[in-house]
Scaffold this active site. Structure first.
Site, PDB file in Angstrom:
ATOM      1  N   ASP A 299      -0.409  -8.803   1.603  1.00 36.06           N
ATOM      2  CA  ASP A 299       0.018  -9.399   2.837  1.00 36.06           C
ATOM      3  C   ASP A 299      -0.675 -10.331   3.205  1.00 36.06           C
ATOM      4  O   ASP A 299      -1.471 -10.788   2.672  1.00 36.06           O
ATOM      5  CB  ASP A 299       0.033  -8.280   3.889  1.00 36.06           C
ATOM      6  CG  ASP A 299      -0.793  -8.242   4.509  1.00 36.06           C
ATOM      7  OD1 ASP A 299      -1.679  -8.335   4.572  1.00 36.06           O
ATOM      8  OD2 ASP A 299      -0.709  -7.401   5.411  1.00 36.06           O
TER       9      ASP A 299
ATOM     10  N   CYS B 145      -4.589  -5.975   2.227  1.00 37.12           N
ATOM     11  CA  CYS B 145      -4.207  -6.861   3.391  1.00 37.12           C
ATOM     12  C   CYS B 145      -5.209  -6.470   4.537  1.00 37.12           C
ATOM     13  O   CYS B 145      -6.551  -7.322   4.382  1.00 37.12           O
ATOM     14  CB  CYS B 145      -2.989  -5.356   3.975  1.00 37.12           C
ATOM     15  SG  CYS B 145      -3.957  -3.810   3.832  1.00 37.12           S
TER      16      CYS B 145
ATOM     17  N   THR C 118      -6.853  -4.424   7.054  1.00 34.75           N
ATOM     18  CA  THR C 118      -7.890  -3.843   7.109  1.00 34.75           C
ATOM     19  C   THR C 118      -8.434  -3.118   5.061  1.00 34.75           C
ATOM     20  O   THR C 118      -9.125  -2.406   5.248  1.00 34.75           O
ATOM     21  CB  THR C 118      -7.002  -2.976   7.844  1.00 34.75           C
ATOM     22  OG1 THR C 118      -6.486  -2.318   8.104  1.00 34.75           O
ATOM     23  CG2 THR C 118      -7.423  -3.403   9.096  1.00 34.75           C
TER      24      THR C 118
ATOM     25  N   HIS D  21     -14.783   9.966  -9.669  1.00 30.06           N
ATOM     26  CA  HIS D  21     -14.322  11.587  -8.911  1.00 30.06           C
ATOM     27  C   HIS D  21     -13.102  11.963  -9.155  1.00 30.06           C
ATOM     28  O   HIS D  21     -12.637  12.800  -9.048  1.00 30.06           O
ATOM     29  CB  HIS D  21     -15.154  11.990  -7.650  1.00 30.06           C
ATOM     30  CG  HIS D  21     -16.301  12.189  -8.470  1.00 30.06           C
ATOM     31  ND1 HIS D  21     -17.226  12.768  -7.405  1.00 30.06           N
ATOM     32  CD2 HIS D  21     -17.425  11.762  -9.441  1.00 30.06           C
ATOM     33  CE1 HIS D  21     -18.830  13.333  -7.778  1.00 30.06           C
ATOM     34  NE2 HIS D  21     -18.481  12.870  -9.212  1.00 30.06           N
TER      35      HIS D  21
ATOM     36  N   HIS E  73     -13.265  17.261 -12.010  1.00 31.93           N
ATOM     37  CA  HIS E  73     -13.662  16.235 -11.167  1.00 31.93           C
ATOM     38  C   HIS E  73     -11.679  16.626 -11.621  1.00 31.93           C
ATOM     39  O   HIS E  73     -10.725  16.228 -11.012  1.00 31.93           O
ATOM     40  CB  HIS E  73     -13.340  15.023 -11.460  1.00 31.93           C
ATOM     41  CG  HIS E  73     -15.389  14.908 -10.780  1.00 31.93           C
ATOM     42  ND1 HIS E  73     -15.505  15.305  -9.380  1.00 31.93           N
ATOM     43  CD2 HIS E  73     -16.135  15.446 -11.214  1.00 31.93           C
ATOM     44  CE1 HIS E  73     -16.644  15.963  -9.540  1.00 31.93           C
ATOM     45  NE2 HIS E  73     -17.109  15.343 -10.056  1.00 31.93           N
TER      46      HIS E  73
HETATM   47  C1  RB5 Z   1      -1.112  -7.506   9.835  1.00 30.04           C
HETATM   48  O1  RB5 Z   1      -0.461  -7.843  10.660  1.00 30.04           O
HETATM   49  C2  RB5 Z   1      -1.605  -6.726   9.624  1.00 30.04           C
HETATM   50  O2  RB5 Z   1      -1.435  -5.277  10.574  1.00 30.04           O
HETATM   51  C3  RB5 Z   1      -2.028  -5.928   7.849  1.00 30.04           C
HETATM   52  O3  RB5 Z   1      -2.250  -6.657   7.260  1.00 30.04           O
HETATM   53  C4  RB5 Z   1      -2.644  -4.440   8.326  1.00 30.04           C
HETATM   54  O4  RB5 Z   1      -3.983  -4.641   8.355  1.00 30.04           O
HETATM   55  C5  RB5 Z   1      -2.389  -3.478   8.035  1.00 30.04           C
HETATM   56  O5  RB5 Z   1      -2.925  -2.363   7.507  1.00 30.04           O
END
Ligand code: RB5
Length: 151
Positions: free
Chosen positions: A8, A66, A68, A99, A134
């Site tokens: 994203d 993304c 996080t 695993h 596993h």
């Molecule tokens: C987008 O702003 C952010 O929420 C997305 O990239 C991500 O971190 C979601 O888990």
């Protein structure tokens, strides 16, 4: 091996660094976007495009980014056949292959620098599933997914 790359807007810069690295080491990939820093995309769709290609057998493994790494991993794990792992450390990126036979590595573009992220990608791509005991546990994950184990 062919990699499904997807991100994203929160993962764009890191995805580009990973894409450049795959080019450099000669690993084939399909880039599902986004394709520009100012192109917004909701992370569930970013997960879905790449995961559909993995499940269809068009790509072998995914690298999904993304902000996080968490949202895109949550979405990826809703796609039947996907075992996605959100990793920020080398040990986890290695052992989720050994695993869990993970087929998607999820990274946080706002969490990791490109140096560490590329190390995680490399170990994720080169490590093979250990199988054995596993395999039974991974089978149980898939049985839960398919409603064959409910309690
Ligand atoms: C987008 O702003 C952010 O929420 C997305 O990239 C991500 O971190 C979601 O888990």
């Amino acid at each position: 091996m062919k990699i499904a790359l997807s991100c994203d807007h929160g993962g764009f810069e890191l995805k580009e660094a990973i894409r450049a690295h795959l080019e450099e080491i000669g690993v084939e990939y399909h880039d599902f976007g986004t394709y520009a820093a100012d192109e917004a995309r909701d992370y569930p769709y970013a997960a879905l495009y790449a995961c559909n290609a993995i499940v269809a057998g068009e790509c072998d493994r995914g690298v999904l980014v993304c902000g996080t790494g968490i949202g895109i991993s949550m979405a990826a794990n809703k796609v039947k056949g996907i075992r996605a792992a959100c990793c920020s450390d080398y040990f986890s990126a290695k052992y989720t292959r050994l695993h869990n036979d993970a087929n998607a590595l999820c990274l946080g573009g706002r969490v990791l620098g490109p140096g560490l992220a590329i190390e995680l990608v490399d170990v994720f791509l080169k490590t093979e599933f250990e199988g054995g005991r596993h395999a039974r546990r991974v089978g149980q994950i898939m049985d839960i997914q398919d409603g064959k184990i409910t309690e």
